[in-house]
Write an enzyme that holds these catalytic residues in place. Sequence first.
Site, PDB file in Angstrom:
ATOM      1  N   GLU A 163      90.073 -37.160   5.920  1.00 18.28           N
ATOM      2  CA  GLU A 163      89.525 -35.798   5.865  1.00 18.28           C
ATOM      3  C   GLU A 163      89.949 -35.138   4.558  1.00 18.28           C
ATOM      4  O   GLU A 163      91.105 -35.191   4.183  1.00 18.28           O
ATOM      5  CB  GLU A 163      90.043 -34.993   7.066  1.00 18.28           C
ATOM      6  CG  GLU A 163      89.455 -33.613   7.167  1.00 18.28           C
ATOM      7  CD  GLU A 163      87.942 -33.636   7.004  1.00 18.28           C
ATOM      8  OE1 GLU A 163      87.256 -34.268   7.822  1.00 18.28           O
ATOM      9  OE2 GLU A 163      87.442 -33.036   6.033  1.00 18.28           O
ATOM     10  N   LYS A 223      92.313 -41.519  -0.087  1.00 16.22           N
ATOM     11  CA  LYS A 223      92.825 -40.231   0.404  1.00 16.22           C
ATOM     12  C   LYS A 223      94.146 -39.884  -0.284  1.00 16.22           C
ATOM     13  O   LYS A 223      94.327 -38.780  -0.790  1.00 16.22           O
ATOM     14  CB  LYS A 223      93.006 -40.297   1.931  1.00 16.22           C
ATOM     15  CG  LYS A 223      93.650 -39.077   2.538  1.00 16.22           C
ATOM     16  CD  LYS A 223      92.814 -37.825   2.381  1.00 16.22           C
ATOM     17  CE  LYS A 223      93.656 -36.590   2.580  1.00 16.22           C
ATOM     18  NZ  LYS A 223      92.946 -35.348   2.394  1.00 16.22           N
ATOM     19  N   CYS A 279     100.279 -31.484   3.048  1.00  8.99           N
ATOM     20  CA  CYS A 279      99.730 -32.759   2.572  1.00  8.99           C
ATOM     21  C   CYS A 279     100.250 -33.245   1.217  1.00  8.99           C
ATOM     22  O   CYS A 279     100.673 -34.393   1.107  1.00  8.99           O
ATOM     23  CB  CYS A 279      98.217 -32.642   2.496  1.00  8.99           C
ATOM     24  SG  CYS A 279      97.478 -32.375   4.106  1.00  8.99           S
TER      25      CYS A 279
HETATM   26  N1  LIG Z   1      96.187 -30.035   7.431  1.00  7.22           N
HETATM   27  C1  LIG Z   1      95.277 -30.423   6.579  1.00  7.22           C
HETATM   28  O1  LIG Z   1      94.712 -29.629   5.849  1.00  7.22           O
HETATM   29  C2  LIG Z   1      94.887 -31.875   6.488  1.00  7.22           C
HETATM   30  C3  LIG Z   1      93.757 -32.213   5.741  1.00  7.22           C
HETATM   31  C4  LIG Z   1      93.384 -33.560   5.652  1.00  7.22           C
HETATM   32  C5  LIG Z   1      94.122 -34.520   6.314  1.00  7.22           C
HETATM   33  N2  LIG Z   1      95.208 -34.167   7.044  1.00  7.22           N
HETATM   34  C6  LIG Z   1      95.905 -35.222   7.789  1.00  7.22           C
HETATM   35  O2  LIG Z   1      95.462 -35.140   9.152  1.00  7.22           O
HETATM   36  C7  LIG Z   1      96.529 -35.479  10.033  1.00  7.22           C
HETATM   37  C8  LIG Z   1      96.761 -34.346  11.018  1.00  7.22           C
HETATM   38  O3  LIG Z   1      97.162 -33.204  10.298  1.00  7.22           O
HETATM   39  P1  LIG Z   1      97.217 -31.767  10.965  1.00  7.22           P
HETATM   40  O4  LIG Z   1      97.496 -30.815   9.878  1.00  7.22           O
HETATM   41  O5  LIG Z   1      96.010 -31.580  11.819  1.00  7.22           O
HETATM   42  O6  LIG Z   1      98.496 -31.946  11.897  1.00  7.22           O
HETATM   43  P2  LIG Z   1      98.975 -30.993  13.090  1.00  7.22           P
HETATM   44  O7  LIG Z   1     100.421 -31.176  13.209  1.00  7.22           O
HETATM   45  O8  LIG Z   1      98.392 -29.617  12.905  1.00  7.22           O
HETATM   46  O9  LIG Z   1      98.258 -31.607  14.390  1.00  7.22           O
HETATM   47  C9  LIG Z   1      98.565 -32.851  14.928  1.00  7.22           C
HETATM   48  C10 LIG Z   1      98.486 -32.737  16.465  1.00  7.22           C
HETATM   49  O10 LIG Z   1      98.617 -34.037  17.010  1.00  7.22           O
HETATM   50  C11 LIG Z   1      99.274 -33.902  18.274  1.00  7.22           C
HETATM   51  N3  LIG Z   1      99.795 -35.203  18.691  1.00  7.22           N
HETATM   52  C12 LIG Z   1     100.778 -35.946  18.124  1.00  7.22           C
HETATM   53  N4  LIG Z   1     100.944 -37.097  18.796  1.00  7.22           N
HETATM   54  C13 LIG Z   1     100.053 -37.091  19.822  1.00  7.22           C
HETATM   55  C14 LIG Z   1      99.740 -38.012  20.866  1.00  7.22           C
HETATM   56  N5  LIG Z   1     100.365 -39.195  20.973  1.00  7.22           N
HETATM   57  N6  LIG Z   1      98.781 -37.681  21.748  1.00  7.22           N
HETATM   58  C15 LIG Z   1      98.132 -36.492  21.648  1.00  7.22           C
HETATM   59  N7  LIG Z   1      98.375 -35.583  20.686  1.00  7.22           N
HETATM   60  C16 LIG Z   1      99.327 -35.883  19.769  1.00  7.22           C
HETATM   61  C17 LIG Z   1     100.352 -32.872  17.997  1.00  7.22           C
HETATM   62  O11 LIG Z   1     100.802 -32.290  19.202  1.00  7.22           O
HETATM   63  C18 LIG Z   1      99.603 -31.883  17.083  1.00  7.22           C
HETATM   64  O12 LIG Z   1      99.041 -30.814  17.809  1.00  7.22           O
HETATM   65  C19 LIG Z   1      97.724 -35.811   9.150  1.00  7.22           C
HETATM   66  O13 LIG Z   1      97.748 -37.189   8.929  1.00  7.22           O
HETATM   67  C20 LIG Z   1      97.406 -35.085   7.865  1.00  7.22           C
HETATM   68  O14 LIG Z   1      97.999 -35.688   6.751  1.00  7.22           O
HETATM   69  C21 LIG Z   1      95.593 -32.864   7.148  1.00  7.22           C
HETATM   70  O1  LIG Z   2      95.089 -24.460  -8.896  1.00  8.40           O
HETATM   71  C1  LIG Z   2      95.796 -24.531  -7.882  1.00  8.40           C
HETATM   72  C2  LIG Z   2      95.326 -25.057  -6.654  1.00  8.40           C
HETATM   73  C3  LIG Z   2      96.189 -25.115  -5.590  1.00  8.40           C
HETATM   74  N1  LIG Z   2      97.464 -24.656  -5.695  1.00  8.40           N
HETATM   75  C4  LIG Z   2      98.379 -24.737  -4.544  1.00  8.40           C
HETATM   76  O2  LIG Z   2      98.346 -26.054  -4.043  1.00  8.40           O
HETATM   77  C5  LIG Z   2      98.576 -26.055  -2.648  1.00  8.40           C
HETATM   78  C6  LIG Z   2      97.508 -26.841  -1.917  1.00  8.40           C
HETATM   79  O3  LIG Z   2      96.293 -26.131  -1.979  1.00  8.40           O
HETATM   80  P1  LIG Z   2      94.913 -26.736  -1.454  1.00  8.40           P
HETATM   81  O4  LIG Z   2      94.736 -28.094  -1.991  1.00  8.40           O
HETATM   82  O5  LIG Z   2      93.852 -25.756  -1.762  1.00  8.40           O
HETATM   83  O6  LIG Z   2      95.127 -26.739   0.130  1.00  8.40           O
HETATM   84  P2  LIG Z   2      95.425 -27.908   1.196  1.00  8.40           P
HETATM   85  O7  LIG Z   2      94.967 -27.403   2.502  1.00  8.40           O
HETATM   86  O8  LIG Z   2      96.826 -28.384   1.056  1.00  8.40           O
HETATM   87  O9  LIG Z   2      94.411 -29.100   0.797  1.00  8.40           O
HETATM   88  C7  LIG Z   2      94.819 -30.285   0.127  1.00  8.40           C
HETATM   89  O10 LIG Z   2      95.371 -31.191   1.052  1.00  8.40           O
HETATM   90  C8  LIG Z   2      94.473 -31.542   2.124  1.00  8.40           C
HETATM   91  C9  LIG Z   2      95.255 -32.410   3.069  1.00  8.40           C
HETATM   92  O11 LIG Z   2      95.284 -33.748   2.709  1.00  8.40           O
HETATM   93  C10 LIG Z   2      93.240 -32.223   1.540  1.00  8.40           C
HETATM   94  O12 LIG Z   2      92.359 -32.591   2.590  1.00  8.40           O
HETATM   95  C11 LIG Z   2      92.561 -31.298   0.557  1.00  8.40           C
HETATM   96  O13 LIG Z   2      91.440 -31.955  -0.034  1.00  8.40           O
HETATM   97  C12 LIG Z   2      93.565 -30.888  -0.511  1.00  8.40           C
HETATM   98  O14 LIG Z   2      92.970 -29.930  -1.392  1.00  8.40           O
HETATM   99  C13 LIG Z   2      98.641 -24.588  -2.235  1.00  8.40           C
HETATM  100  O15 LIG Z   2      99.990 -24.175  -2.130  1.00  8.40           O
HETATM  101  C14 LIG Z   2      97.959 -23.872  -3.370  1.00  8.40           C
HETATM  102  O16 LIG Z   2      98.396 -22.554  -3.522  1.00  8.40           O
HETATM  103  C15 LIG Z   2      97.927 -24.129  -6.889  1.00  8.40           C
HETATM  104  O17 LIG Z   2      99.080 -23.722  -6.997  1.00  8.40           O
HETATM  105  N2  LIG Z   2      97.079 -24.077  -7.948  1.00  8.40           N
END
Ligand SMILES: NC(=O)c1ccc[n+]([C@@H]2O[C@H](COP(=O)([O-])OP(=O)(O)OC[C@H]3O[C@@H](n4cnc5c(N)ncnc54)[C@H](O)[C@@H]3O)[C@@H](O)[C@H]2O)c1
Ligand SMILES: O=c1ccn([C@@H]2O[C@H](COP(=O)(O)OP(=O)(O)O[C@H]3O[C@H](CO)[C@@H](O)[C@H](O)[C@H]3O)[C@@H](O)[C@H]2O)c(=O)[nH]1
Length: 470
Positions: A163, A223, A279
Site C-alpha cells: 500500500e 515498497k 513507516c
Molecule cells: N500507516 C500507513 O500509512 C501505512 C501505509 C502503507 C503501508 N503500511 C503498512 O501496513 C501495515 C499495517 O500498518 P497500520 O499502520 O495499518 O498498522 P496498525 O497498527 O494501525 O494496524 C494493525 C492492526 O492489526 C491488528 N492485528 C495484529 N495482529 C493481528 C492478528 N493476528 N489478528 C487480527 N488483527 C491483528 C492490530 O490489532 C492493529 O489494529 C504495516 O506493515 C505498515 O508498514 C502502513
Molecule cells: O517534503 C516533506 C515530505 C514529508 N515530510 C515528513 O515526512 C513524514 C512522512 O510523510 P508522508 O510520506 O507524507 O506520510 P506517511 O503517511 O508516512 O506516508 C509514507 O509512508 C507510507 C507508509 O509506508 C507510504 O505508504 C507512503 O507512500 C509514504 O509517503 C512526515 O513526518 C512529514 O511531515 C517532510 O518533512 N518533508
Amino acid sequence: MKIKSICCIGAGYVGGPTMAVIAQKCPQVKVTVVDINEARINAWNDKDLSKLPVYEPGLDKVVEEARGRNLFFSTQVDQAIDEADMVFISVNTPTKTYGKGKGMAADLKYIELCARQIARVATTDKIVVEKSTLPVRTASAIKSILDNTNGKDVKFQILSNPEFLAEGTAVTDLLNPDRVLIGGDNDTTEGKEAIEALVSIYANWVPKEQILTTNVWSSELSKLTANAFLAQRVSSINSLSELCEKTEADVNEVAKAIGMDSRIGSKFLKASVGFGGSCFQKDILNLVYIAKTYGLTEVADYWEQVIIMNDHQKRRFAHNIISTLFNTVSGKKIAFLGWAFKKDTNDTRESAAIYVADELLSEQSQISVYDPKVETEQMYTDLDYLNTRSSEENRSGLSVTQDPYETCKDAHAIAILTEWDEFKTYDWQKIYDQMQKPAFLFDGRGLLDIPKLEEIGFVCYKIGSSNKNL
Ligand SMILES: NC(=O)c1ccc[n+]([C@@H]2O[C@H](COP(=O)([O-])OP(=O)(O)OC[C@H]3O[C@@H](n4cnc5c(N)ncnc54)[C@H](O)[C@@H]3O)[C@@H](O)[C@H]2O)c1
Ligand SMILES: O=c1ccn([C@@H]2O[C@H](COP(=O)(O)OP(=O)(O)O[C@H]3O[C@H](CO)[C@@H](O)[C@H](O)[C@H]3O)[C@@H](O)[C@H]2O)c(=O)[nH]1
C-alpha cells in the site's frame, strides 16, 4: 475467478481505509475487516462517525456509504477467513525490539500468526494478499506455513500488494493512486489467475494502465525502496537546511530552484523538524538490515545515513531551542503546537514532536501541548515508550490543553511541530501579548509568515534560513 468475499486481517490505518474504499467501489463484494483489538472494532462500528479510530479527511463519508451494506468490521477472525476467497494481511510489522535484528529488522510475528491462523481455519482455496509492508522474500515463508500446516488439501496463492497511501490523504490516495502494484507468481496458471482476480478488484476504479504487475519479490522490494527514496529526499533537504542556516541561503528558495528541474521534481523537498510516521524509519531500518544480512555493507551504510540525518535534525531542533533560550529551559514553559507526525492525521507514531519533547524534558522544561486531533493519553504513551524517565515525571513535565491560546500563555517559546493549517489563522498578536518576553518562536515546519510575526515582535527561528535576529 470472480471474488465474492474479502477478509482483511488488521483494522488499522491501512486495513480500515483501504477496505472501506474497496467496499465502496465494489458493492458486489462482501468485505469484512477483522481485528483482535475489540475497542478498535467497536470504534469502527460506532454510529458517531467522528469516533472512527482513524482520522482521515473524507473517510467518514466512505464508511457511511458502505458500512452495513457490504463493509463489516468484526472480531470474528476465523469466520471471516473461512468465508473469504481472498484474505488481505494488513497487520503491523514494527521494528523488532528484542533478539536478533533488534532495532532494525521487521518483527514478523504478527504476520506468521496470521498465516498460521489462515492455514488452520481455511477449508476452501484462498488467495492470500500481503498488504502489510514486508521484507523481500517474506512470501516464501508465508507460503511454506500455509502449505505445510493446513492439512486439508486447500490451495493457496500468495500475492504482494503493498500500500502506498500516505496518512492525511489516505482517501484521495486510495481513490486516485499513482499506481497499484501487484506481485504474483506469473509462471503458473493458478498464479496468473490470482493476479487477475486482484487486478479485477482494483479495475473497478483504477485505470488498467496504472495497475502494475510484477514478480512477488520485485513487489515486496519496491515498497521498501519507495519509502527509502521518499525519506532520502527529506533527509537530503534537511541536511541542506543546516547549511542554509550558516550561509544565508534559504532552503525554501533552494528547494524551489532545484525542484523546477523536471529530473528532480518539486515534491518531498519540504525541510522540516524531521520526518516521522510509522513507516519511513521502520522500512529503511528493515532495508538496512536486509542489506547487512546479504553482506552488502556499503548498501546498508548508504541507506542508514538517511536515518542518522533524521535523528540529527530532530535533536538539532531541540538543542537550538535550548541554546537560544540562554542555554537553559529549566522551569520554562515551552508551548508545542502540534504532536501528530504530519497534518490531517491523529497518528503520532515516530512523530518528531515526541523526540523534541523528550530532549526538552531532560532539560527540565515545562511543556504544554495543543494538537487538534491527538488524544492526551496518546502523548503520554508516546513519551513513556521512550523509557527516558518515569511515567509520573512525563505527566508532571508535559501538560495538554484543548485551547492553543491557553497552551501559549506565559510561554517562553512556541515550537511548531506539525503543519496544521489552523495554526496559520491564529490571532498571533494576542498570543504574543500573553507570552514571556523575548517571545521566541521556532517554526519546525516552515509554516508561518515569519516577517509578519517579526513585525509583531516575535523572535523567530525558521528551519533552513539564516535567522539573523537570533
Ligand atoms: N500507516 C500507513 O500509512 C501505512 C501505509 C502503507 C503501508 N503500511 C503498512 O501496513 C501495515 C499495517 O500498518 P497500520 O499502520 O495499518 O498498522 P496498525 O497498527 O494501525 O494496524 C494493525 C492492526 O492489526 C491488528 N492485528 C495484529 N495482529 C493481528 C492478528 N493476528 N489478528 C487480527 N488483527 C491483528 C492490530 O490489532 C492493529 O489494529 C504495516 O506493515 C505498515 O508498514 C502502513
Ligand atoms: O517534503 C516533506 C515530505 C514529508 N515530510 C515528513 O515526512 C513524514 C512522512 O510523510 P508522508 O510520506 O507524507 O506520510 P506517511 O503517511 O508516512 O506516508 C509514507 O509512508 C507510507 C507508509 O509506508 C507510504 O505508504 C507512503 O507512500 C509514504 O509517503 C512526515 O513526518 C512529514 O511531515 C517532510 O518533512 N518533508
